[in-house]
Motif scaffolding. Structure first.
Motif, PDB file in Angstrom:
ATOM      1  N   ARG A   1      78.953 -24.668  35.577  1.00  0.00           N
ATOM      2  CA  ARG A   1      79.587 -25.320  35.989  1.00  0.00           C
ATOM      3  C   ARG A   1      79.044 -25.130  37.934  1.00  0.00           C
ATOM      4  O   ARG A   1      80.110 -23.942  37.976  1.00  0.00           O
ATOM      5  CB  ARG A   1      80.918 -25.826  36.402  1.00  0.00           C
ATOM      6  CG  ARG A   1      81.243 -27.235  37.319  1.00  0.00           C
ATOM      7  CD  ARG A   1      82.798 -26.620  37.271  1.00  0.00           C
ATOM      8  NE  ARG A   1      83.292 -28.262  37.877  1.00  0.00           N
ATOM      9  CZ  ARG A   1      83.684 -29.217  38.962  1.00  0.00           C
ATOM     10  NH1 ARG A   1      83.756 -27.468  39.375  1.00  0.00           N
ATOM     11  NH2 ARG A   1      84.316 -30.132  39.595  1.00  0.00           N
ATOM     12  N   ARG A   2      78.625 -25.960  38.927  1.00  0.00           N
ATOM     13  CA  ARG A   2      79.088 -25.606  40.274  1.00  0.00           C
ATOM     14  C   ARG A   2      79.118 -26.274  41.282  1.00  0.00           C
ATOM     15  O   ARG A   2      79.405 -27.538  40.834  1.00  0.00           O
ATOM     16  CB  ARG A   2      77.253 -24.971  40.671  1.00  0.00           C
ATOM     17  CG  ARG A   2      76.737 -24.204  39.818  1.00  0.00           C
ATOM     18  CD  ARG A   2      76.949 -22.680  41.127  1.00  0.00           C
ATOM     19  NE  ARG A   2      76.832 -21.411  39.512  1.00  0.00           N
ATOM     20  CZ  ARG A   2      76.474 -21.354  38.155  1.00  0.00           C
ATOM     21  NH1 ARG A   2      77.816 -21.605  37.430  1.00  0.00           N
ATOM     22  NH2 ARG A   2      76.204 -20.443  37.609  1.00  0.00           N
ATOM     23  N   GLU A   3      79.970 -26.107  42.782  1.00  0.00           N
ATOM     24  CA  GLU A   3      80.047 -27.068  43.058  1.00  0.00           C
ATOM     25  C   GLU A   3      79.939 -26.449  45.011  1.00  0.00           C
ATOM     26  O   GLU A   3      80.424 -25.068  44.635  1.00  0.00           O
ATOM     27  CB  GLU A   3      82.081 -26.725  43.135  1.00  0.00           C
ATOM     28  CG  GLU A   3      82.249 -28.212  44.032  1.00  0.00           C
ATOM     29  CD  GLU A   3      84.247 -28.110  43.822  1.00  0.00           C
ATOM     30  OE1 GLU A   3      84.723 -28.180  44.572  1.00  0.00           O
ATOM     31  OE2 GLU A   3      84.560 -27.107  42.828  1.00  0.00           O
ATOM     32  N   ASN A   4      79.697 -27.048  45.427  1.00  0.00           N
ATOM     33  CA  ASN A   4      78.426 -26.916  46.755  1.00  0.00           C
ATOM     34  C   ASN A   4      80.724 -26.455  47.729  1.00  0.00           C
ATOM     35  O   ASN A   4      80.809 -27.185  47.782  1.00  0.00           O
ATOM     36  CB  ASN A   4      77.970 -27.287  47.589  1.00  0.00           C
ATOM     37  CG  ASN A   4      78.962 -29.102  47.998  1.00  0.00           C
ATOM     38  OD1 ASN A   4      79.565 -29.411  47.569  1.00  0.00           O
ATOM     39  ND2 ASN A   4      78.396 -29.610  49.428  1.00  0.00           N
ATOM     40  N   GLU A   5      80.846 -25.712  49.068  1.00  0.00           N
ATOM     41  CA  GLU A   5      81.411 -26.079  49.637  1.00  0.00           C
ATOM     42  C   GLU A   5      81.367 -27.502  51.327  1.00  0.00           C
ATOM     43  O   GLU A   5      79.894 -27.372  50.816  1.00  0.00           O
ATOM     44  CB  GLU A   5      81.664 -24.711  51.207  1.00  0.00           C
ATOM     45  CG  GLU A   5      82.344 -23.406  50.759  1.00  0.00           C
ATOM     46  CD  GLU A   5      83.090 -23.273  49.904  1.00  0.00           C
ATOM     47  OE1 GLU A   5      84.188 -24.208  50.559  1.00  0.00           O
ATOM     48  OE2 GLU A   5      83.716 -22.582  49.132  1.00  0.00           O
TER      49      GLU A   5
ATOM     50  N   GLU B   1      77.440 -30.291  36.990  1.00  0.00           N
ATOM     51  CA  GLU B   1      77.244 -29.333  35.384  1.00  0.00           C
ATOM     52  C   GLU B   1      76.726 -29.680  34.308  1.00  0.00           C
ATOM     53  O   GLU B   1      76.136 -30.254  34.508  1.00  0.00           O
ATOM     54  CB  GLU B   1      79.387 -30.293  34.840  1.00  0.00           C
ATOM     55  CG  GLU B   1      80.396 -30.324  35.837  1.00  0.00           C
ATOM     56  CD  GLU B   1      81.092 -31.449  35.302  1.00  0.00           C
ATOM     57  OE1 GLU B   1      82.031 -30.576  35.098  1.00  0.00           O
ATOM     58  OE2 GLU B   1      80.783 -32.689  35.460  1.00  0.00           O
TER      59      GLU B   1
ATOM     60  N   ARG C   1      77.121 -35.148  40.535  1.00  0.00           N
ATOM     61  CA  ARG C   1      78.855 -36.007  41.434  1.00  0.00           C
ATOM     62  C   ARG C   1      78.064 -35.075  42.819  1.00  0.00           C
ATOM     63  O   ARG C   1      78.272 -34.480  43.052  1.00  0.00           O
ATOM     64  CB  ARG C   1      79.815 -35.795  40.646  1.00  0.00           C
ATOM     65  CG  ARG C   1      79.480 -35.834  39.266  1.00  0.00           C
ATOM     66  CD  ARG C   1      81.494 -34.659  38.683  1.00  0.00           C
ATOM     67  NE  ARG C   1      81.801 -34.309  37.103  1.00  0.00           N
ATOM     68  CZ  ARG C   1      82.220 -35.531  36.811  1.00  0.00           C
ATOM     69  NH1 ARG C   1      82.739 -37.037  37.673  1.00  0.00           N
ATOM     70  NH2 ARG C   1      82.357 -35.415  35.175  1.00  0.00           N
TER      71      ARG C   1
ATOM     72  N   GLN D   1      71.418 -34.358  46.737  1.00  0.00           N
ATOM     73  CA  GLN D   1      71.223 -33.189  45.404  1.00  0.00           C
ATOM     74  C   GLN D   1      70.442 -33.711  44.732  1.00  0.00           C
ATOM     75  O   GLN D   1      69.917 -34.171  44.692  1.00  0.00           O
ATOM     76  CB  GLN D   1      73.013 -34.085  45.090  1.00  0.00           C
ATOM     77  CG  GLN D   1      73.518 -32.894  44.182  1.00  0.00           C
ATOM     78  CD  GLN D   1      74.517 -32.623  43.021  1.00  0.00           C
ATOM     79  OE1 GLN D   1      74.959 -33.783  42.821  1.00  0.00           O
ATOM     80  NE2 GLN D   1      75.022 -32.141  42.507  1.00  0.00           N
TER      81      GLN D   1
ATOM     82  N   ARG E   1      80.086 -33.483  50.188  1.00  0.00           N
ATOM     83  CA  ARG E   1      80.958 -32.910  48.707  1.00  0.00           C
ATOM     84  C   ARG E   1      79.701 -32.910  47.441  1.00  0.00           C
ATOM     85  O   ARG E   1      79.344 -34.157  47.237  1.00  0.00           O
ATOM     86  CB  ARG E   1      82.154 -32.693  48.574  1.00  0.00           C
ATOM     87  CG  ARG E   1      82.588 -31.490  47.606  1.00  0.00           C
ATOM     88  CD  ARG E   1      84.537 -31.580  47.323  1.00  0.00           C
ATOM     89  NE  ARG E   1      84.953 -30.342  46.963  1.00  0.00           N
ATOM     90  CZ  ARG E   1      86.173 -30.037  46.826  1.00  0.00           C
ATOM     91  NH1 ARG E   1      87.137 -30.537  47.481  1.00  0.00           N
ATOM     92  NH2 ARG E   1      86.758 -28.886  46.383  1.00  0.00           N
ATOM     93  N   ALA E   2      79.173 -31.446  46.579  1.00  0.00           N
ATOM     94  CA  ALA E   2      78.469 -32.142  45.731  1.00  0.00           C
ATOM     95  C   ALA E   2      78.642 -31.055  44.619  1.00  0.00           C
ATOM     96  O   ALA E   2      79.350 -30.225  44.559  1.00  0.00           O
ATOM     97  CB  ALA E   2      77.229 -31.758  45.758  1.00  0.00           C
ATOM     98  N   TYR E   3      79.219 -31.968  43.071  1.00  0.00           N
ATOM     99  CA  TYR E   3      79.309 -30.390  41.300  1.00  0.00           C
ATOM    100  C   TYR E   3      77.772 -30.636  41.224  1.00  0.00           C
ATOM    101  O   TYR E   3      77.380 -31.820  40.909  1.00  0.00           O
ATOM    102  CB  TYR E   3      80.191 -31.516  41.172  1.00  0.00           C
ATOM    103  CG  TYR E   3      81.438 -31.827  42.299  1.00  0.00           C
ATOM    104  CD1 TYR E   3      82.086 -30.628  41.964  1.00  0.00           C
ATOM    105  CD2 TYR E   3      81.366 -32.951  42.681  1.00  0.00           C
ATOM    106  CE1 TYR E   3      83.641 -30.485  42.624  1.00  0.00           C
ATOM    107  CE2 TYR E   3      83.082 -32.639  43.399  1.00  0.00           C
ATOM    108  CZ  TYR E   3      83.380 -32.099  43.524  1.00  0.00           C
ATOM    109  OH  TYR E   3      84.882 -31.763  43.789  1.00  0.00           O
TER     110      TYR E   3
END
Length: 330
Positions: free
Chosen positions: A128-132, A142, A151, A160, A138-140
């Motif tokens: 899983r990764r998530e940006n600042e 998985e 997401r 994204q 905001r983006a996720y």
């Protein structure tokens, strides 16, 4: 002088014959009804008139009326049942022939690409990764195996990019495909395949678009940044296909088509070929030789054109992909 006649009685043998005849007629009528139901379960033919007729038959009241009429007509005479069955067989054969012919290219390319080099997105099985959070939202990301979930939450026109992959040296053929298994968001959101990626604001996109009447169209665009501002993009249409009755349409041959849509881009070294569920929807040459980089994506159109950042409601989109695969011919 009047003569009184005694009522005649049917012999048991005659009664048995009548029962057998009635049973055979009902049996033949039921077989015809089953054949008609199976015909509706076959992959649809792309034709506006046929599509409208099938949609009408799928209405509950129309289904009951059509089934009752077909049952009564087929049970009336054996030859009627035989004639209807013959027509249904011919229609079924036509649908199967159409399905085999229209998916031949997509199935053939997929089979051919099995021998090509597979480009893996990551060496880890899941993560899983998530940006600042930034000005674009905001983006996720998985992933698990070949399944990827994106997401994105943004109030701007933003895409994204998940797993930006290199599709070989310039001019090398490749096949990039994925199944869209879930799509949550506004009508204007999309879950595209991206290709020819130069940067996060300059790329090409191939996607499904939902229409207000619940139909779908496929479209490919060249995405370029709006130079006058630091956010947003403009899209130049490459091509579109409007009539896709097989999208999210369950059928007995490919039951997964009821809940998934397979998108694919095949570059043969000269032209790009675009497929939805193995049906080629359009193909074209792109003269500026875009970079051989691809990705799955999630797109929001954001606030209305002209509205400044911070003045719109954030838009959420969630895209679920499975069978994400990139094959490159070395």
């Amino acid at each position: 002088m009047s003569v009184r006649q005694r009522p005649t009685e049917q012999s048991p043998h005659r009664t048995d014959e009548l029962r057998q005849d009635l049973a055979l007629k009902l049996f033949s009528a039921l077989l015809v009804l089953i054949m008609a139901a199976l015909l509706l379960m076959l992959p649809p033919i792309v034709n506006d008139q046929l599509e409208a007729a099938v949609d009408l038959l799928r209405q509950p009241v129309a289904e009951v009326v059509a089934a009752a009429a077909l049952l009564a007509f087929a049970a009336w005479r054996y030859r009627y049942a035989l004639g209807i069955a013959l027509v249904l067989l011919l229609l079924g054969a036509a649908q199967m022939t159409y399905f085999i012919a229209t998916t031949a290219d997509g199935r053939g390319i997929t089979s051919q690409a099995k021998a090509w080099r597979e480009v893996r997105a990551t060496t880890t099985e899941s993560g899983r990764r998530e940006n600042e959070p930034n000005e674009n939202g905001r983006a996720y990301l998985e992933w698990s195996g070949s399944a990827v979930t994106l997401r994105l939450r943004s109030e701007r026109g933003t895409t994204q990019q998940g797993f930006n992959l290199a599709a070989g040296n310039p001019g090398r053929p490749y096949l990039f495909s994925a199944r869209l298994t879930g799509w949550d968001g506004r009508l204007t959101s999309s879950c595209p395949l991206l290709f020819g990626i130069e940067s996060i604001r300059s790329y090409y996109t191939f996607r499904l678009e939902r229409q207000a009447d619940h139909s779908h169209q496929a479209a490919a665009y060249r995405i370029l940044p709006i130079t006058e501002q630091k956010w947003g993009f403009r899209a130049a249409t490459l091509d579109q296909a409007d009539d896709l009755p097989y999208v999210w349409h369950w059928n007995i041959i490919r039951q997964w088509e009821g809940s998934e849509v397979k998108l694919a881009i095949y570059f043969d070294g000269t032209e790009y070929h675009f497929f939805v569920n193995d049906r080629q929807v359009f193909h074209r040459r792109i003269d500026d030789s875009p970079p051989q980089r691809v990705a799955v994506g999630a797109t929001t159109l954001g606030v209305e054109a002209g509205d400044p950042p911070g003045h719109g409601e954030p838009e959420d989109v969630i895209c679920h992909f499975s069978h994400v695969e990139l094959r490159v011919q070395d």
